[in-house]
Structures are given as structure tokens and as C-alpha cells.
Write a protein that holds these residues in place. Structure first.
Motif, mmCIF file in Angstrom:
data_model
loop_
_atom_site.group_PDB
_atom_site.id
_atom_site.type_symbol
_atom_site.label_atom_id
_atom_site.label_comp_id
_atom_site.label_asym_id
_atom_site.label_seq_id
_atom_site.Cartn_x
_atom_site.Cartn_y
_atom_site.Cartn_z
ATOM 1 N N THR A 183 0.837 -1.202 0.000
ATOM 2 C CA THR A 183 0.000 0.000 0.000
ATOM 3 C C THR A 183 0.867 1.245 0.000
ATOM 4 O O THR A 183 0.565 2.234 -0.688
ATOM 5 C CB THR A 183 -0.945 0.009 1.215
ATOM 6 N N THR A 184 1.965 1.204 0.751
ATOM 7 C CA THR A 184 2.909 2.325 0.748
ATOM 8 C C THR A 184 3.458 2.557 -0.654
ATOM 9 O O THR A 184 3.549 3.690 -1.124
ATOM 10 C CB THR A 184 4.073 2.051 1.726
ATOM 11 N N ARG A 185 3.833 1.489 -1.346
ATOM 12 C CA ARG A 185 4.353 1.620 -2.708
ATOM 13 C C ARG A 185 3.285 2.145 -3.661
ATOM 14 O O ARG A 185 3.551 2.999 -4.504
ATOM 15 C CB ARG A 185 4.878 0.267 -3.194
ATOM 16 N N VAL A 186 2.070 1.614 -3.558
ATOM 17 C CA VAL A 186 0.976 2.057 -4.424
ATOM 18 C C VAL A 186 0.701 3.543 -4.225
ATOM 19 O O VAL A 186 0.576 4.314 -5.188
ATOM 20 C CB VAL A 186 -0.300 1.231 -4.149
ATOM 21 N N ASN A 187 0.611 3.977 -2.976
ATOM 22 C CA ASN A 187 0.332 5.383 -2.685
ATOM 23 C C ASN A 187 1.465 6.279 -3.169
ATOM 24 O O ASN A 187 1.224 7.386 -3.679
ATOM 25 C CB ASN A 187 0.118 5.581 -1.182
ATOM 26 N N HIS A 188 2.709 5.813 -3.018
ATOM 27 C CA HIS A 188 3.863 6.598 -3.466
ATOM 28 C C HIS A 188 3.829 6.802 -4.981
ATOM 29 O O HIS A 188 4.117 7.900 -5.475
ATOM 30 C CB HIS A 188 5.150 5.890 -3.054
ATOM 31 N N LEU A 189 3.443 5.779 -5.709
ATOM 32 C CA LEU A 189 3.460 5.854 -7.175
ATOM 33 C C LEU A 189 2.377 6.762 -7.750
ATOM 34 O O LEU A 189 2.461 7.166 -8.911
ATOM 35 C CB LEU A 189 3.319 4.453 -7.769
ATOM 36 N N ARG A 190 1.386 7.093 -6.953
ATOM 37 C CA ARG A 190 0.298 7.953 -7.462
ATOM 38 C C ARG A 190 0.813 9.317 -7.909
ATOM 39 O O ARG A 190 0.248 9.933 -8.807
ATOM 40 C CB ARG A 190 -0.772 8.135 -6.378
ATOM 41 N N LYS A 191 1.892 9.791 -7.293
ATOM 42 C CA LYS A 191 2.409 11.121 -7.624
ATOM 43 C C LYS A 191 3.638 11.069 -8.520
ATOM 44 O O LYS A 191 4.273 12.096 -8.777
ATOM 45 C CB LYS A 191 2.739 11.892 -6.334
ATOM 46 N N ILE A 192 3.969 9.886 -9.023
ATOM 47 C CA ILE A 192 5.153 9.703 -9.856
ATOM 48 C C ILE A 192 4.803 9.815 -11.332
ATOM 49 O O ILE A 192 3.823 9.230 -11.799
ATOM 50 C CB ILE A 192 5.797 8.328 -9.582
ATOM 51 N N LEU A 193 5.626 10.561 -12.079
ATOM 52 C CA LEU A 193 5.426 10.738 -13.510
ATOM 53 C C LEU A 193 6.661 10.263 -14.274
ATOM 54 O O LEU A 193 7.768 10.250 -13.731
ATOM 55 C CB LEU A 193 5.168 12.212 -13.834
ATOM 56 N N PRO A 194 6.497 9.866 -15.531
ATOM 57 C CA PRO A 194 7.661 9.480 -16.338
ATOM 58 C C PRO A 194 8.635 10.640 -16.475
ATOM 59 O O PRO A 194 8.229 11.815 -16.472
ATOM 60 C CB PRO A 194 7.047 9.121 -17.701
ATOM 61 N N HIS A 195 9.925 10.327 -16.623
ATOM 62 C CA HIS A 195 10.924 11.367 -16.834
ATOM 63 C C HIS A 195 11.263 11.476 -18.322
ATOM 64 O O HIS A 195 10.707 10.745 -19.165
ATOM 65 C CB HIS A 195 12.169 11.119 -15.980
ATOM 66 N N ALA A 196 12.198 12.366 -18.632
ATOM 67 C CA ALA A 196 12.542 12.627 -20.035
ATOM 68 C C ALA A 196 13.074 11.383 -20.739
ATOM 69 O O ALA A 196 12.876 11.206 -21.944
ATOM 70 C CB ALA A 196 13.567 13.758 -20.115
ATOM 71 N N GLY A 197 13.756 10.518 -19.995
ATOM 72 C CA GLY A 197 14.280 9.298 -20.599
ATOM 73 C C GLY A 197 13.177 8.361 -21.056
ATOM 74 O O GLY A 197 13.270 7.744 -22.127
#
Length: 236
Positions: A66-80
């Protein structure tokens, strides 16, 4: 300069396969696993990322994921990630095969992606395998069959998804270039995949892996900044 030579190779490739690991997502803000700040230095994977933990210590298993799932909600792809998607669109990349479960390649626009360790964006019942959604998992609802919900990822001791494995092997065997990004090449059997190709082998990683001599090119650096530099030479 090595980046320029790699750029020339990619610019004429029509059949490239890219294999990515946790280091490819670090610049987006996703912790890796084996660095000093990685997930596995915070918790022993043998205590949580296993079928046994799911079945016998579900509160710990659920809390970690759940910690990982919640953390990924605000993560976006980078330029690479965006550059890899562009290379696919213009016909250089045939397939991205990834150890990552974060879905960032697809979010950046890559269409041909095989997930060797599953996806933390998808969920199912551990008992009956019926698909469910993130909300049900996070809120710790049981399946209608009474089974425990889990992300659709490969836990330690589970087999890799056969279809993704077979498609990745076939693509790498026929590739003219295989680029490995952000993996320590420690996890079996995925660490054997790059070496079944007859094409050029390129490694991009922030640290040495001990297998640099098996590659035609080793570019030491972070994923996004290295791919941006390669793209710069491709545009010159």
C-alpha cells in the motif's frame, strides 16, 4: 565520444530491444532496491515480498505494498521514458521488456512493453485470481471468495509470466541492438536475457555491475541524463 557512437548505432537500428530495471525509474522519484536508499535496505524482501508473507502475515504485506501504491500515485515518467517512447514511434525500438512494475513506460507513450515482474497498477485475488481494483486492495477488502487481494506482481518464489518471457526472448534473439538500462544484472533469470542476442549490446547504469566486459558499450550515468545526451547526438 562513446555517446555519439551509440547515437549512430541507434539511429540506424530498426529492431532494438530495451531491457530496463529499477534504476530507469529513479529519476522519476521511484526508490530502487539495492542502493543505500533502496527498498531492500529498509526492509528485508524475504519478510514481505513473498507468497509466505501474503498468506501468513498479510498486515505486513499489505502495509508495504500500500505504501508503494500510494507513493506511485504522484510519480510521472521522466525525459528518458519519453525518449524511449519516441524511439519506438520512429521505428528504432521493437520492444521494451522491463523488470519494473510501475507502468512508467506505458505512461510515457510506449506501446510495446512486456512486464517481466508484473504490474503494481493491476490487482487480483490471490486465491481465485479474479481481477479487482486499487481501491479494493488499499482498503483491504477481501475478495468475494474470501481470498486476499494483492498487486499483480511476481513475488519471490513465483514464476515469471510465461508470455512476457517468451515474447522478450524472441525479440532479443532477433534484435540488432539490445540496450540495458538501470539494472544491476543480479536477478536470475532476467540477467541472462541480454546475452542471447547477436546484436550490439549497450549498458547504461549509474554504477558498474561487474559485467561491463560483456557489453560493446558501457555508459556510466543516470538513465534520463544519458538518454538525453544520446538523443542530442542523434539530432545533430
Amino acid at each position: 565520444m562513446i555517446h555519439k557512437e551509440v547515437a549512430q548505432i541507434i539511429s540506424i537500428s530498426k529492431n532494438m530491444v530495451v531491457l530496463t530495471g529499477a534504476g530507469c525509474s529513479v529519476e522519476s522519484g521511484v526508490p530502487d532496491f539495492r542502493s543505500p536508499s533502496g527498498w531492500w535496505n529498509q526492509i528485508d524482501p524475504r519478510t514481505v515480498a513473498t507468497v509466505k508473507a501474503l498468506e501468513t502475515n498479510y498486515p505486513l504485506f499489505h502495509s508495504f505494498y500500500t505504501t508503494r501504491v500510494n507513493h506511485l500515485r504522484k510519480i510521472l515518467p521522466h525525459a528518458g521514458h519519453a525518449i524511449l517512447a519516441r524511439w519506438e514511434q520512429v521505428g528504432h525500438i521493437k520492444l521494451i521488456t522491463t523488470q519494473n512494475v510501475d507502468g512508467l513506460h506505458q505512461a510515457a507513450g510506449s506501446s510495446h512493453v512486456q512486464e517481466l515482474h508484473g504490474s503494481i497498477k493491476e490487482f487480483r485475488c490471490h486465491s481465485c485470481r479474479k481481477a479487482t481494483d486499487e481501491e479494493a486492495f488499499v482498503n483491504e477488502r477481501p475478495c468475494q471468495c474470501g481470498g486476499k487481494l494483492r498487486p499483480s506482481i511476481v513475488l519471490f518464489g513465483e514464476n515469471l509470466p510465461n508470455d512476457a518471457w517468451q515474447r522478450s526472448m524472441a525479440a532479443i534473439e532477433s534484435a540488432d541492438v539490445v540496450m540495458v538500462i538501470g539494472t544491476s544484472l543480479q536477478v536470475h533469470p532476467v540477467n541472462q536475457l541480454p546475452f542471447i542476442t547477436k546484436g550490439k549490446l549497450i549498458l547504461i547504469n549509474a554504477e558498474e555491475t561487474g559485467q561491463e566486459d560483456r557489453f560493446d558499450f558501457f555508459l556510466r550515468g543516470k538513465a534520463a541524463e544519458t538518454l538525453l545526451l544520446i538523443q542530442h547526438y542523434m539530432e545533430k
